[in-house]
Write an enzyme that holds these catalytic residues in place. Structure first.
Site, PDB file in Angstrom:
ATOM      1  N   ARG A  11      44.737  60.497  33.678  1.00 43.99           N
ATOM      2  CA  ARG A  11      44.266  61.441  32.672  1.00 43.99           C
ATOM      3  C   ARG A  11      44.827  61.063  31.301  1.00 43.99           C
ATOM      4  O   ARG A  11      45.952  60.577  31.186  1.00 43.99           O
ATOM      5  CB  ARG A  11      44.684  62.869  33.014  1.00 43.99           C
ATOM      6  CG  ARG A  11      44.030  63.898  32.099  1.00 43.99           C
ATOM      7  CD  ARG A  11      44.528  65.303  32.337  1.00 43.99           C
ATOM      8  NE  ARG A  11      43.957  66.208  31.337  1.00 43.99           N
ATOM      9  CZ  ARG A  11      44.410  67.420  31.081  1.00 43.99           C
ATOM     10  NH1 ARG A  11      45.464  67.905  31.740  1.00 43.99           N
ATOM     11  NH2 ARG A  11      43.836  68.160  30.153  1.00 43.99           N
ATOM     12  N   HIS A  12      44.048  61.336  30.276  1.00 43.22           N
ATOM     13  CA  HIS A  12      44.454  61.055  28.900  1.00 43.22           C
ATOM     14  C   HIS A  12      45.668  61.900  28.479  1.00 43.22           C
ATOM     15  O   HIS A  12      45.991  62.916  29.096  1.00 43.22           O
ATOM     16  CB  HIS A  12      43.298  61.315  27.932  1.00 43.22           C
ATOM     17  CG  HIS A  12      42.866  62.762  27.922  1.00 43.22           C
ATOM     18  ND1 HIS A  12      43.542  63.745  27.218  1.00 43.22           N
ATOM     19  CD2 HIS A  12      41.831  63.380  28.525  1.00 43.22           C
ATOM     20  CE1 HIS A  12      42.947  64.901  27.389  1.00 43.22           C
ATOM     21  NE2 HIS A  12      41.906  64.707  28.190  1.00 43.22           N
ATOM     22  N   ARG A  61      40.121  60.227  23.080  1.00 40.23           N
ATOM     23  CA  ARG A  61      41.425  60.526  23.688  1.00 40.23           C
ATOM     24  C   ARG A  61      41.669  59.684  24.933  1.00 40.23           C
ATOM     25  O   ARG A  61      42.804  59.321  25.235  1.00 40.23           O
ATOM     26  CB  ARG A  61      41.552  62.016  23.977  1.00 40.23           C
ATOM     27  CG  ARG A  61      40.490  62.620  24.885  1.00 40.23           C
ATOM     28  CD  ARG A  61      40.580  64.143  24.843  1.00 40.23           C
ATOM     29  NE  ARG A  61      39.670  64.832  25.735  1.00 40.23           N
ATOM     30  CZ  ARG A  61      38.436  65.211  25.416  1.00 40.23           C
ATOM     31  NH1 ARG A  61      37.939  64.915  24.225  1.00 40.23           N
ATOM     32  NH2 ARG A  61      37.695  65.892  26.287  1.00 40.23           N
ATOM     33  N   GLU A  85      34.341  64.050  30.055  1.00 38.63           N
ATOM     34  CA  GLU A  85      34.751  65.370  30.544  1.00 38.63           C
ATOM     35  C   GLU A  85      33.535  66.275  30.743  1.00 38.63           C
ATOM     36  O   GLU A  85      32.438  65.982  30.250  1.00 38.63           O
ATOM     37  CB  GLU A  85      35.747  66.002  29.557  1.00 38.63           C
ATOM     38  CG  GLU A  85      36.289  67.379  29.954  1.00 38.63           C
ATOM     39  CD  GLU A  85      37.013  67.410  31.306  1.00 38.63           C
ATOM     40  OE1 GLU A  85      36.355  67.105  32.324  1.00 38.63           O
ATOM     41  OE2 GLU A  85      38.199  67.768  31.343  1.00 38.63           O
ATOM     42  N   HIS A 152      39.350  62.453  32.405  1.00 35.69           N
ATOM     43  CA  HIS A 152      39.694  63.805  31.968  1.00 35.69           C
ATOM     44  C   HIS A 152      39.958  64.715  33.164  1.00 35.69           C
ATOM     45  O   HIS A 152      39.570  64.402  34.287  1.00 35.69           O
ATOM     46  CB  HIS A 152      38.554  64.366  31.125  1.00 35.69           C
ATOM     47  CG  HIS A 152      38.112  63.436  30.038  1.00 35.69           C
ATOM     48  ND1 HIS A 152      38.617  63.480  28.765  1.00 35.69           N
ATOM     49  CD2 HIS A 152      37.221  62.401  30.052  1.00 35.69           C
ATOM     50  CE1 HIS A 152      38.059  62.531  28.029  1.00 35.69           C
ATOM     51  NE2 HIS A 152      37.208  61.862  28.791  1.00 35.69           N
TER      52      HIS A 152
END
Length: 202
Positions: A11-12, A61, A85, A152
């Site tokens: 995940r970012h 991101r 996302e 995401h």
């Protein structure tokens, strides 16, 4: 015996909207200072898993997070639009607490049902149906390799659940991954399995 194909779902890092509890969805937010530090701290741990390819959501991101791993490994970052996302539509920028205070949303959450993220957004199950095929194709393109997939929270939870034949309630029980946490998926005995979930550098 050949090495198994592994997907490392990463995940970012944190954004200002994460910090404020605002729905981001597909709004293209950058990492904040803390998020960049998280990515840099986690990148070494993800690199130690031996990725041979990096595939990212095209949202900034995620790309900024992926770039920290690319700098360590020398790998190129490719993108797949399906890894974006969940589309939250007109909820973008709203605080989650405000949206979830609505009676209709509260009812869906209490009964464990899927719901649409705003009248113009997606449901979580729809996200799983979008992300899981991307994960399958990424794995098929890299047999016997480890691939870092940067994406995401909702996208990875629902995509992983769909890939591993986990039902909706089971997906919710997994819980979301923290910013810059990672999870590992591997195939075995004819299906995909979650090896670990929500591992962080701290």
């Amino acid at each position: 015996m050949s090495a198994p194909t592994r997907l490392v779902l990463w995940r970012h890092g944190q954004t200002d909207w994460n910090l404020a509890g605002r729905f981001q969805g597909q709004t293209d937010m950058p990492l904040n200072v803390a998020g960049l530090s998280q990515a840099e701290a986690a990148a070494g741990h993800v690199a130690a898993l031996g990725p041979e390819a990096i595939v990212s959501s095209p949202l900034r991101r995620a790309l900024e997070t992926a770039d920290t791993l690319a700098e360590l490994t020398g790998l190129a970052v490719t993108t797949d639009d399906r890894l974006q996302e969940i589309n939250v539509g007109q909820w973008s920028g709203l605080r989650a607490a405000e949206v979830f205070a609505q009676d209709e949303i509260a009812r869906f959450r209490a009964t464990g049902q899927d719901f649409r993220y705003s009248p113009t957004g997606e449901t979580r199950c729809e996200v799983g149906e979008r992300v899981a095929p991307a994960l399958r194709e990424i794995a098929a393109a890299h047999p016997g390799q480890t691939v870092a997939v940067v994406s995401h929270g909702v996208a990875m939870r629902m995509g992983a659940a769909r890939l591993c034949n986990i039902d909706y309630q089971g997906a919710q029980d997994l819980g979301t991954m923290a910013n810059c946490a990672w999870s590992i998926l591997e195939p075995g005995q004819g299906r995909w399995h979650i090896v670990n979930w929500n591992v962080s550098a701290s």
